[in-house]
Design a protein around this motif. Sequence first.
Motif, mmCIF file in Angstrom:
data_model
loop_
_atom_site.group_PDB
_atom_site.id
_atom_site.type_symbol
_atom_site.label_atom_id
_atom_site.label_comp_id
_atom_site.label_asym_id
_atom_site.label_seq_id
_atom_site.Cartn_x
_atom_site.Cartn_y
_atom_site.Cartn_z
ATOM 1 N N ARG A 52 0.821 -1.208 0.000
ATOM 2 C CA ARG A 52 0.000 0.000 0.000
ATOM 3 C C ARG A 52 0.855 1.258 0.000
ATOM 4 O O ARG A 52 0.493 2.261 -0.604
ATOM 5 C CB ARG A 52 -0.937 -0.012 1.210
ATOM 6 C CG ARG A 52 -2.068 -1.002 1.068
ATOM 7 C CD ARG A 52 -3.151 -0.791 2.091
ATOM 8 N NE ARG A 52 -2.671 -0.700 3.449
ATOM 9 C CZ ARG A 52 -2.622 -1.696 4.324
ATOM 10 N NH1 ARG A 52 -3.019 -2.898 3.966
ATOM 11 N NH2 ARG A 52 -2.180 -1.512 5.548
ATOM 12 N N TRP A 56 1.719 4.988 -3.110
ATOM 13 C CA TRP A 56 2.006 6.421 -3.025
ATOM 14 C C TRP A 56 3.197 6.680 -3.942
ATOM 15 O O TRP A 56 4.329 6.304 -3.642
ATOM 16 C CB TRP A 56 2.335 6.816 -1.589
ATOM 17 C CG TRP A 56 1.180 6.750 -0.664
ATOM 18 C CD1 TRP A 56 0.605 5.623 -0.159
ATOM 19 C CD2 TRP A 56 0.446 7.844 -0.137
ATOM 20 N NE1 TRP A 56 -0.434 5.953 0.655
ATOM 21 C CE2 TRP A 56 -0.550 7.317 0.689
ATOM 22 C CE3 TRP A 56 0.550 9.228 -0.272
ATOM 23 C CZ2 TRP A 56 -1.437 8.115 1.370
ATOM 24 C CZ3 TRP A 56 -0.330 10.014 0.415
ATOM 25 C CH2 TRP A 56 -1.317 9.468 1.214
ATOM 26 N N ALA A 77 2.215 9.188 4.847
ATOM 27 C CA ALA A 77 1.563 8.080 4.150
ATOM 28 C C ALA A 77 1.103 7.004 5.133
ATOM 29 O O ALA A 77 0.012 6.451 4.986
ATOM 30 C CB ALA A 77 2.505 7.491 3.112
ATOM 31 N N ALA A 80 -1.985 8.291 6.877
ATOM 32 C CA ALA A 80 -3.139 8.223 5.976
ATOM 33 C C ALA A 80 -3.629 6.785 5.817
ATOM 34 O O ALA A 80 -4.848 6.538 5.783
ATOM 35 C CB ALA A 80 -2.767 8.804 4.615
ATOM 36 N N GLU A 81 -2.714 5.835 5.756
ATOM 37 C CA GLU A 81 -3.112 4.420 5.651
ATOM 38 C C GLU A 81 -3.764 3.937 6.939
ATOM 39 O O GLU A 81 -4.686 3.121 6.909
ATOM 40 C CB GLU A 81 -1.906 3.547 5.305
ATOM 41 C CG GLU A 81 -1.441 3.688 3.876
ATOM 42 C CD GLU A 81 -2.472 3.242 2.866
ATOM 43 O OE1 GLU A 81 -3.199 2.255 3.125
ATOM 44 O OE2 GLU A 81 -2.578 3.894 1.826
ATOM 45 N N LEU A 83 -5.573 5.753 8.937
ATOM 46 C CA LEU A 83 -6.894 6.359 9.022
ATOM 47 C C LEU A 83 -7.858 5.798 7.999
ATOM 48 O O LEU A 83 -9.062 6.033 8.086
ATOM 49 C CB LEU A 83 -6.785 7.885 8.837
ATOM 50 C CG LEU A 83 -6.058 8.621 9.954
ATOM 51 C CD1 LEU A 83 -5.910 10.084 9.597
ATOM 52 C CD2 LEU A 83 -6.789 8.447 11.272
ATOM 53 N N ARG A 84 -7.377 5.079 7.061
ATOM 54 C CA ARG A 84 -8.210 4.484 6.013
ATOM 55 C C ARG A 84 -9.076 3.396 6.484
ATOM 56 O O ARG A 84 -9.108 2.662 7.260
ATOM 57 C CB ARG A 84 -7.310 3.937 4.915
ATOM 58 C CG ARG A 84 -7.693 4.426 3.562
ATOM 59 C CD ARG A 84 -6.658 4.075 2.588
ATOM 60 N NE ARG A 84 -7.219 3.024 1.758
ATOM 61 C CZ ARG A 84 -6.533 2.352 0.893
ATOM 62 N NH1 ARG A 84 -5.273 2.540 0.777
ATOM 63 N NH2 ARG A 84 -7.095 1.462 0.118
#
Length: 84
Positions: A52, A56, A77, A80-81, A83-84
């Motif tokens: 993942r 990016w 990054a 963000a991953e 929080l996904r």
Amino acid sequence: MDSAYQDNATRELACGLGFVPVVPPNPRRRQPWEYDKPLYRRRNGIERLFRRLKAWRRVFTRYDKLDLMYAAFVTVALIAEALR
């Protein structure tokens, strides 16, 4: 170690270097070995995380010239991953 490298010589080399191979054996193998399933599950999760992160483009191609900026964007990054 990956499932493509599951011959006895590679396993012995990995064990000789102090690594613990956690790859499940091929189901058609005559003498399958035991492996730590929870540890393999964690390893699989880490490999998926790296896959993942490679999505990016900025992380994958390393646009940043400074190590500090690259590490900062990898941190962004990862957040963000998460929080996904």
